[in-house]
Design an enzyme around this catalytic site. Structure first.
Site, mmCIF file in Angstrom:
data_model
loop_
_atom_site.group_PDB
_atom_site.id
_atom_site.type_symbol
_atom_site.label_atom_id
_atom_site.label_comp_id
_atom_site.label_asym_id
_atom_site.label_seq_id
_atom_site.Cartn_x
_atom_site.Cartn_y
_atom_site.Cartn_z
ATOM 1 N N GLU A 38 -36.479 12.617 20.375
ATOM 2 C CA GLU A 38 -35.898 11.290 20.585
ATOM 3 C C GLU A 38 -36.830 10.127 20.219
ATOM 4 O OE1 GLU A 38 -33.049 12.871 24.226
ATOM 5 O OE2 GLU A 38 -34.781 11.632 24.695
ATOM 6 N N GLU B 74 -29.296 18.570 22.448
ATOM 7 C CA GLU B 74 -29.076 18.388 23.885
ATOM 8 C C GLU B 74 -27.681 17.807 24.051
ATOM 9 O OE1 GLU B 74 -32.110 16.139 25.846
ATOM 10 O OE2 GLU B 74 -33.754 17.294 24.942
#
Length: 394
Positions: free
Chosen positions: A261, A387
């Site tokens: 991320e 995710e």
């Protein structure tokens, strides 16, 4: 963002869903693998190679029938020779030539040995932190947890790491696991721990993707880039070289998720902060050390984001914004190894505006198409969601 708890709850129930039907709205192929297999060249080799606990009917060779437990098959392919301490300590290494051959196909889907492959996995947190081992090992054995993953029909584990621990390779936290239940972890160093997890996963025919979740064990979320003041880009690339070299002899280590991320990075803006260009540098370094690994590239956030992405108001989850790939796609030395891997969650993690619309959840395919799903059709690169989901307790 991570679900807490002991034992089995230590593994976040967030699936890695490869190339979902919503991306192309096509029927799932009948030949999807249920377990990753390195197809043996002959029945005799198959009998020596098949795992003890996995039915041989999963093997590609039709001559290999029945179960390993009945045939008393060996647990691993013949081990490669190595002079390293860890290769002697753990016997899970095998010739990478027999590893499943993963690559993107001309249809924009992920393939293993020429057949369409869907990844269904779990994220196992813990080893990226100061504990330096996967979570839950104070209450369960590693074997119990991996057995549970396999028994629930998953075929992969995404294991979280940090660069500093890879580089230093110090001893793992002896207080982060029960020595009676997990004696094999006693006095191990960080990279030894990683190989142990990979080997135990291999015994259950589970694939392993490694993700560098943070730069050090204490910096999450940190600077939300691929580097910071403690770990430079050059050191991070050196860390990935170590990891790729370490993982390459293990048939079930299949993917390198470059950074978790990079929310504060840009994409395609012609700046030093452009993640797409950094991903090329990192990805090529990984492939130089281990050409067979898949390279997973996550998206960015909404600010600074990519040109024409609508900005932070569009409600991007961290790592979900792949809009820049339309005009500034990642280009690796081997494009068949590139996979885009966005992260996307539900309203229990963060209440985005589109969750409040009357059309929810029917509106979500359109949102996903705008945020990341378009990339499969427009660039031909497979998508594996790294995710997904909601909080364990909701």
């Amino acid at each position: 963002r991570a679900a807490g708890g002991d034992g089995l709850r230590a593994m976040r129930a967030v699936a890695l869903a490869a190339v979902l039907g919503l991306l192309h709205r096509e029927a799932v192929a009948d030949n999807v693998y249920l377990r990753a297999q390195a197809p043996p060249p002959s029945p005799s080799v198959c009998e020596a190679w098949c795992p003890r606990k996995t039915c041989c009917s999963f093997c590609d060779d039709p001559a290999c029938k029945g179960c390993g437990a009945v045939k008393q098959c060996g647990m691993q392919a013949p081990a490669a020779t190595s002079s390293t301490t860890t290769a002697t300590k753990f016997s899970g290494r095998s010739d990478p030539a027999v590893a499943p051959g993963f690559q993107s196909g001309p249809d924009g889907f992920l393939h293993a040995n020429g057949k369409r492959f869907h990844v269904k996995g779990i994220n196992w947190w813990g080893s990226e932190t100061a504990n330096a081992v996967p979570g839950g090992l104070t209450h369960r054995t590693m074997d119990e947890l991996l057995d549970f993953v396999s028994e629930q029909g998953f075929n992969a584990v995404r294991l979280l790491l940090n660069h500093h621990s890879v580089l230093v390779n110090g001893k793992i936290n002896q207080g982060a696991f029960d020595e009676g239940m997990n004696p094999e972890l006693v006095d191990l160093r960080y990279r030894d721990m990683l190989e142990l997890v990979v080997n135990k996963a291999a015994e259950r025919r589970l694939l392993v993707m490694v993700n560098v979740h943070q730069t050090t064990s204490t910096t999450w979320p940190g600077d939300l880039m691929w580097y910071d003041s403690r770990v430079s880009e050059a050191e991070a690339i050196r860390s990935w070289g170590i990891l790729a070299t370490l993982l390459c002899p293990h048939w079930n280590a299949f993917a390198a998720d470059l950074v978790n991320e990079p929310v504060k990075a840009s994409w395609g803006r012609g700046r030093p902060t452009d993640w797409n260009k950094a991903a090329e540098r990192f990805g090529d370094a990984v492939l130089a050390a281990c050409p067979r690994l898949l390279v997973m590239v996550q998206g960015v956030g909404g600010e600074p984001g990519a040109p024409n992405d609508g900005g932070i108001g569009e409600g991007y989850f961290w790592g979900e914004n792949l809009v820049g790939a339309a005009t500034s796609p990642v280009k690796l030395v081997d494009m068949t190894k590139l996979v885009y891997s966005p992260h996307v969650y539900g309203p229990s993690v963060y209440m985005q505006k589109y969750f409040l619309e009357r059309s929810f959840p029917a509106n979500m395919p359109g949102v996903w198409q705008q945020h990341f799903a378009f990339a499969q059709r427009e660039t031909g690169v497979p998508i594996v969601i790294g995710e997904i989901g909601g909080r364990y307790t909701d």
